[in-house]
Scaffold this active site. Structure first.
Site, PDB file in Angstrom:
ATOM      1  N   PHE A 183     -28.180   1.226  28.350  1.00 30.35           N
ATOM      2  CA  PHE A 183     -27.301   2.012  29.211  1.00 30.35           C
ATOM      3  C   PHE A 183     -27.915   3.382  29.472  1.00 30.35           C
ATOM      4  O   PHE A 183     -28.798   3.839  28.749  1.00 30.35           O
ATOM      5  CB  PHE A 183     -25.910   2.169  28.566  1.00 30.35           C
ATOM      6  CG  PHE A 183     -25.923   2.884  27.242  1.00 30.35           C
ATOM      7  CD1 PHE A 183     -25.735   4.251  27.159  1.00 30.35           C
ATOM      8  CD2 PHE A 183     -26.133   2.178  26.063  1.00 30.35           C
ATOM      9  CE1 PHE A 183     -25.746   4.918  25.940  1.00 30.35           C
ATOM     10  CE2 PHE A 183     -26.139   2.830  24.833  1.00 30.35           C
ATOM     11  CZ  PHE A 183     -25.949   4.206  24.777  1.00 30.35           C
ATOM     12  N   CYS A 184     -27.436   4.022  30.535  1.00 34.40           N
ATOM     13  CA  CYS A 184     -27.872   5.379  30.893  1.00 34.40           C
ATOM     14  C   CYS A 184     -26.708   6.057  31.605  1.00 34.40           C
ATOM     15  O   CYS A 184     -25.607   5.522  31.667  1.00 34.40           O
ATOM     16  CB  CYS A 184     -29.133   5.348  31.757  1.00 34.40           C
ATOM     17  SG  CYS A 184     -28.951   4.382  33.282  1.00 34.40           S
ATOM     18  N   THR A 185     -26.934   7.228  32.153  1.00 37.48           N
ATOM     19  CA  THR A 185     -25.833   8.015  32.721  1.00 37.48           C
ATOM     20  C   THR A 185     -25.195   7.349  33.931  1.00 37.48           C
ATOM     21  O   THR A 185     -23.987   7.130  33.973  1.00 37.48           O
ATOM     22  CB  THR A 185     -26.318   9.420  33.117  1.00 37.48           C
ATOM     23  OG1 THR A 185     -26.964  10.026  32.003  1.00 37.48           O
ATOM     24  CG2 THR A 185     -25.153  10.297  33.559  1.00 37.48           C
TER      25      THR A 185
END
Length: 325
Positions: A183-185
């Site tokens: 996951f990331c922003t």
């Protein structure tokens, strides 16, 4: 009538084949300037990425222009609002990559991980056979992440391939290739990261669709597996569940998120230093930062704008990195 703040902020990205990307720079820049739109847009052969701000009408005009380009069909687009302009300048830059991993040959248009919707994310990351990977940089992870998430401890996205190589070696030694959930922003880093991991021989790679921001917007707090706050690349600095404003401020010397505890440190000086960067800048830089801060305060007292106060960051920012959409 609406209670929404007057400034519209649009974060966008799209991986697309743009061999003519250089020719797109000036028309896009001229349109943004004519509409009073500021922020940063990155153009590369692999696509577009950026965050821009302006009036609702100005942003609508720029988005309509971009969406008229067939190659930007399905562009990722997220809106938020601000009381004041978060950027005071416009930058339309030509880059080798729209999110810099140092692997321009990696192509999410050809190979990419499996998208997982926010409402299905908890079940995936609760599986003990899945390793959960936070693809963001260490200063982002420090203020919030998911339960069970591994922190690769990268200071920039360029370091992520080295972490993958180490994981690959461990997998070969154990004879077991793990299932990976990342996951990331906002989603863009995961598209590049999942494409890279797939190309490196990881067959089961999943990533959170819409990123942390979509999860915080979608999943009720009582059901959430997120802990802490999420760093964002705009004037809010951090957000909580429901995308409510977080508690963090920003050090304008290094652009790191800082807490009230950080600001109580003897190493903190407004606009000059904080516990994260006190040893990273020279005395000459600190003197320049102090002079800039004084000019900002004078401009504020005169109710004038000063470019040093914008989220674009100081000219000599110690740890500046391009924003993620």
């Amino acid at each position: 009538m609406t209670n929404e703040p007057p400034i519209t902020v649009a974060a966008l990205y799209k991986f697309a084949a743009l061999p003519d990307y250089a020719s797109m720079q000036e028309p896009l820049k001229e349109l943004c300037l004519s509409q009073g739109v500021t922020g940063t847009l990155l153009l590369a052969e692999e696509g577009i990425n950026g965050t821009i701000a302006g009036s609702a009408q100005g942003i609508a005009a720029v988005i309509a222009y971009l969406q008229a380009e067939p190659r930007f069909e399905g562009m990722s687009l997220k809106y938020s609002h601000a009381e004041e302009m978060p950027f005071h300048r416009l930058k339309v830059r030509l880059k080798k990559e729209i999110v810099t991993m140092g692997k321009p040959a990696v192509d999410p248009k050809q190979i990419v991980g499996t998208y997982v919707k926010p409402e299905n994310w908890n079940e995936l990351i609760s599986d003990p056979d899945v390793i959960v990977v936070d693809t963001r940089n260490d200063y982002e992870v420090a203020i919030g992440t998911f339960d069970r998430a591994i922190d690769p401890k990268t200071k920039s996205f360029r370091e992520f391939p080295d972490w993958v190589e180490a994981l690959k070696q461990r997998a070969e030694e154990s004879g077991r290739t793990p299932k990976v959930a990342m996951f990331c922003t906002g989603g863009i880093r995961c598209e590049k990261a999942s494409a890279y991991m797939k190309s490196e021989g990881f067959p089961e790679v999943f990533h959170l669709e819409g990123g942390i921001l979509k999860y915080l917007e979608t999943v009720p707090e009582k059901e959430s597996l997120w802990r802490g706050e999420c760093f964002v690349f705009d004037q809010r600095v951090s957000v909580r569940h429901g995308l409510e404003l977080g508690a963090y401020d920003m050090c304008h010397a290094c652009r790191m998120p800082i807490s009230e505890e950080d600001k109580a440190s003897p190493t903190y000086e407004l606009g000059v230093s904080c516990p994260h960067c006190i040893d990273l800048s020279t005395s000459e830089q600190k003197a320049r930062f102090a002079a800039r801060q004084q000019q900002m305060e004078l401009a504020r007292a005169r109710q004038e704008k000063h470019l040093g106060a914008s989220f674009d960051g100081p000219a000599e920012s110690v740890t500046a990195e391009e924003p993620e959409a």
